[in-house]
Scaffold this motif. Structure first.
Motif, PDB file in Angstrom:
ATOM      1  N   PHE A 188      -6.813  -0.328  11.203  1.00 42.58           N
ATOM      2  CA  PHE A 188      -7.183   0.016   9.827  1.00 42.58           C
ATOM      3  C   PHE A 188      -6.069   0.807   9.158  1.00 42.58           C
ATOM      4  O   PHE A 188      -5.687   0.522   8.014  1.00 42.58           O
ATOM      5  N   TRP A 189      -5.502   1.796   9.856  1.00 42.22           N
ATOM      6  CA  TRP A 189      -4.488   2.634   9.205  1.00 42.22           C
ATOM      7  C   TRP A 189      -3.123   1.976   9.156  1.00 42.22           C
ATOM      8  O   TRP A 189      -2.282   2.367   8.335  1.00 42.22           O
ATOM      9  N   TYR A 190      -2.909   0.953  10.006  1.00 47.86           N
ATOM     10  CA  TYR A 190      -1.735   0.100   9.800  1.00 47.86           C
ATOM     11  C   TYR A 190      -1.799  -0.512   8.406  1.00 47.86           C
ATOM     12  O   TYR A 190      -0.784  -0.680   7.729  1.00 47.86           O
ATOM     13  N   PHE A 191      -3.030  -0.822   7.967  1.00 50.37           N
ATOM     14  CA  PHE A 191      -3.268  -1.336   6.613  1.00 50.37           C
ATOM     15  C   PHE A 191      -3.467  -0.221   5.596  1.00 50.37           C
ATOM     16  O   PHE A 191      -2.997  -0.295   4.453  1.00 50.37           O
ATOM     17  N   GLY A 192      -4.129   0.853   6.002  1.00 51.45           N
ATOM     18  CA  GLY A 192      -4.615   1.856   5.058  1.00 51.45           C
ATOM     19  C   GLY A 192      -3.527   2.620   4.347  1.00 51.45           C
ATOM     20  O   GLY A 192      -3.676   2.970   3.172  1.00 51.45           O
ATOM     21  N   HIS A 193      -2.390   2.887   5.040  1.00 48.85           N
ATOM     22  CA  HIS A 193      -1.351   3.620   4.317  1.00 48.85           C
ATOM     23  C   HIS A 193      -0.558   2.739   3.364  1.00 48.85           C
ATOM     24  O   HIS A 193      -0.349   3.117   2.212  1.00 48.85           O
ATOM     25  N   PRO A 194      -0.093   1.540   3.787  1.00 49.38           N
ATOM     26  CA  PRO A 194       0.565   0.679   2.786  1.00 49.38           C
ATOM     27  C   PRO A 194      -0.357   0.284   1.634  1.00 49.38           C
ATOM     28  O   PRO A 194       0.130  -0.051   0.555  1.00 49.38           O
ATOM     29  N   LEU A 195      -1.676   0.356   1.860  1.00 52.84           N
ATOM     30  CA  LEU A 195      -2.614   0.134   0.752  1.00 52.84           C
ATOM     31  C   LEU A 195      -2.303   1.087  -0.400  1.00 52.84           C
ATOM     32  O   LEU A 195      -2.371   0.715  -1.582  1.00 52.84           O
TER      33      LEU A 195
END
Length: 549
Positions: free
Chosen positions: A218-225
């Motif tokens: 999720f945070w692999y995605f959550g920060h570039p989000l």
């Protein structure tokens, strides 16, 4: 700069407006949920009809953080590409429409489950919280639909490059391509955890999931989000705002370099959201903290470029002294003033981000409402106010109407009201967070505890700020409806700035996607491969082969 269209083709305009309609419906629904949250936290209001606090918390986060932003950004990027690289082909437009309807169907599926209280799993939907499988399926459709929207932008970019060999692409098209690439690479993480972990788990195919792996994906995605939200605002700041104020873009090359650096450094940094979690080697956390701080570089480059543009413009109008140029800016133009308020808010937002990413300071504010306050300065102020500024000219441009003086004045009031409301709400969140107020709680379980009593003034301030913000949302919805349906017919400019004559020639290395995507892939593999192997090897085995911390 090579611009093929001065006005967007009406067929592309319909696709853009379809995205905007959903985005502003999401603003209304998510804004109401946000108001109810702040009222509940004040301790002076009880939700009616058995509605749960965490239910409206999930509505607020998902609808504003994912739905509003994704639909608005996709619509804006399609508009920017159509304006500067030419009308979309029939195939590209068809991809955009298929993407739009998939995203809409997925949004309705996820929203229905939340409203039925079968998916009150918060914005982050962490396991072991479990939602109905339709919620996860809906989120998957939103992601897949956004990929098809992105494919329309990439397809137009590729066709432009074929027709213009050896030339740098239009700046705002290039920026849209970078953001699309960032989004596609980042969403692989959330798509993976939903498809291979959470969806089978919610269907009963497996009994357990590896919680640490799901959170890491999720945070692999959550920060570039966060950068997926931010880069469209940067597009407007770099390319649109100079044209609005009558200036020129300070440097095309600097703008492209900053976007490339965001692509490289925004993805392999998710561990800085997991600094307090066990199961991840501290050395890898430290590495990703370093990579996180590297994002400061393109942020400072952007600040330099923007204020250099403003100062150059002010000097050209006769400004003298250190800050004389500041008075020369067009403060009566909502297209400039509202995004400028967003720019200013990004200064304290960036400072708060440095606190969040620091291993030592993060221990003070981790899982407190400070984090929520930071979130509201970055997304809900810097980004959202810029999106509003874009709306003021893009919607009338597409609908064949004009931004009247009355609507322009109301738009400035709306932006100022938003800034006041957010100062109350976000400021109170930061202060309460330093006192230990929890991030997601309604505070009701703390009753009359001494510590909870310290938070009460800040909770009330949040409710005041939330109420002001909701009034600002109503004003924004009124302006949007006016510009879409009732404003006088006419021609509204789609402002695209020209590069300064003094700027250096743009090198073609920026268009070398094999290089930039290759470096991005290497950074991701370097930052995540060994930690993932550690997580999988060291997790205890659960039933049916799935692992649970």
């Amino acid at each position: 700069m090579n611009t093929l269209n001065t006005k967007i083709d009406p067929r592309d305009g319909k696709l853009v407006m379809a995205h905007f309609y959903v985005a502003f419906i999401a603003l209304a629904v998510g804004g109401l949920a946000g108001l109810l949250q702040t009222l509940v936290r004040s301790g002076k209001f009880v939700l009616p009809a058995g509605i749960g606090y965490y239910q409206i918390l999930t509505v607020h986060g998902v609808v504003l953080g994912l739905v509003l932003t994704t639909f608005f950004i996709m619509g804006f990027q399609i508009a920017a590409t159509s304006r500067t690289s030419g009308t979309l082909s029939n195939l590209q437009r068809k991809l955009g429409w298929i993407g739009f309807w998939l995203m809409t169907a997925g949004t309705l599926m996820a929203a229905t489950m939340i409203l039925l209280n079968k998916a009150s799993v918060l914005y982050t939907f962490y396991a072991p919280l479990q939602a109905h499988f339709i919620y996860y399926l809906g989120l998957t459709l939103v992601v897949v639909g956004s990929w098809l929207d992105g494919a329309a932008v990439l397809g137009k970019y590729i066709s432009w490059r074929k027709q213009n060999p050896g030339q740098p692409s239009p700046l705002i098209t290039f920026m849209a391509v970078v953001n699309t690439m960032l989004w596609i690479v980042a969403t692989i993480g959330v798509a993976s955890t939903v498809l291979f972990q959470l969806l089978p788990w919610s269907l009963g195919i497996v009994d357990r999931v590896d919680v640490l792996v799901s959170r890491t994906l999720f945070w692999y995605f959550g920060h570039p989000l966060v950068y997926f939200w931010l880069l469209p605002a940067y597009m407007a700041w770099y390319v649109v705002i100079p044209k609005v104020i009558g200036a020129k873009i300070f440097s095309d090359s600097l703008a492209r370099l900053s976007f490339i650096l965001f692509l490289l450094f925004s993805i392999p940094v998710g561990f800085h959201h997991q600094l307090m979690e066990p199961g991840i080697d501290p050395a890898w956390k430290f590495l990703q903290v370093i990579l996180t701080f590297l994002v400061v570089i393109p942020s400072l480059m952007t600040a330099f470029s923007l204020f250099a543009t403003f100062e150059s413009y002010g000097r050209s109008k006769g400004a003298t002294g250190l800050f004389g140029w500041f008075k020369k800016l067009p403060w009566g133009d909502a297209r400039f003033t509202v995004p400028f308020i967003g720019m200013l808010s990004f200064i304290p937002a960036g400072a708060g981000g440095l606190v969040n990413a620091s291993h030592q300071l993060n221990q003070v504010i981790h899982n407190t409402i400070w984090v929520t306050g930071h979130f509201h300065l970055t997304l809900a102020t810097a980004v959202v106010l810029t999106f509003f500024g874009i709306t003021y000219w893009l919607v009338p441009h597409v609908t064949g109407r004009v931004l009247t003086k009355a609507m322009n004045k109301l738009a400035i009031y709306q932006g100022v009201l938003w800034a006041i409301g957010m100062t109350f709400m976000s400021g109170a969140m930061h202060a309460a967070g330093l006192l230990g107020a929890p991030r997601r709680s309604s505070f009701s379980e703390y009753g009359g505890a001494a510590q909870a009593s310290e938070w009460i003034p800040y909770q009330i301030a949040q409710a005041v700020g939330g109420t002001i913000l909701f009034i600002a949302i109503i004003l924004m919805l009124y302006i949007f409806v006016n510009l879409a349906f009732f404003a006088p017919k006419g021609e509204e400019e789609f402002p695209i700035g020209e590069v300064s004559d003094k700027a250096e020639k743009t090198p073609m290395v920026y268009e070398n996607w094999k290089l930039w995507l290759g470096i991005t892939a290497l950074l991701i593999l370097f930052a995540y491969t060994i930690p993932f192997i550690d997580m999988i090897q060291n997790a205890p085995i659960g039933s049916k082969g799935y692992k649970l911390w």
